[in-house]
Design a protein around this motif. Structure first.
Motif: not given
Length: 195
Positions: A124-127, A105-108, A147-148
């Motif tokens: 995506m980052y929040l999820q 999710l984070a990479t996406t 990363n976000y």
């Protein structure tokens, strides 16, 4: 020796031992993951990181963790189409571990940010941060947050100040070298943005 040098933060020497470890045990995933991690996070050598990951994919061709890390490395260098191609090659997400799903999710999110799809990237980052909280995994939560934050700083987002407040809550006493290193980088970027 590879681990000893890694823990003593002698990353160049550790990488050399890891390479020899991989040659001794080419079907083992651990030296591949460690070598790629050190190259990417500490040496900032994405090409070397990808070389380890691609070598690992020879014996583990569909491994979601290796694919995710390869996509992450590509996205960091704005090679978003290649990163998406890697992410899309993962066929069965139901068999993927929860922590790897969080990373995917984070990479996406990273890929979306680098493609200019900031709202989608944020989502995506929040999820990924919510999911890491739901399993009480601080490491993945902090990793996603940092990363976000870097991505929001890079686009000079209006959300930066509140995100940096969250970054400030990551304890400086944290022992994880990767988190400390990434937090320092994010705060340096923020400081330059504010100058």
């Amino acid at each position: 020796l590879a681990l000893d040098k890694f823990y003593s933060k002698d990353y160049d020497t550790s990488i050399n031992y890891i390479f020899r470890w991989f040659l001794d045990q080419p079907f083992t995933k651990r030296p591949v993951m460690l070598g790629a991690h050190i190259a990417s996070s500490f040496l900032k050598d994405q090409e070397k990181s990808r070389n380890f990951l691609r070598a690992g994919l020879i014996s583990h061709p569909s491994d979601p963790q290796l694919i995710n890390n390869l996509a992450y490395s590509l996205a960091l260098e704005n090679r978003t189409d290649e990163a998406l191609e890697q992410l899309n090659s993962i066929n069965n997400l139901t068999s993927v571990s929860e922590t790897t799903r969080i990373c995917l999710l984070a990479t996406t999110g990273l890929v979306n940010f680098r493609k200019g799809l900031h709202e989608e990237g944020r989502k995506m980052y929040l999820q990924s941060m919510e999911q890491s909280k739901s399993i009480n995994n601080e490491y993945y939560n902090w990793l996603a947050l940092l990363n976000y934050a870097r991505e929001e700083i890079m686009i000079k987002s209006e959300n930066v100040d509140e995100i940096i407040e969250l970054v400030g809550k990551i304890p400086d006493s944290n022992e994880d070298a990767e988190i400390k290193n990434l937090k320092r980088e994010v705060l340096e970027r923020y400081s330059k943005l504010k100058q």
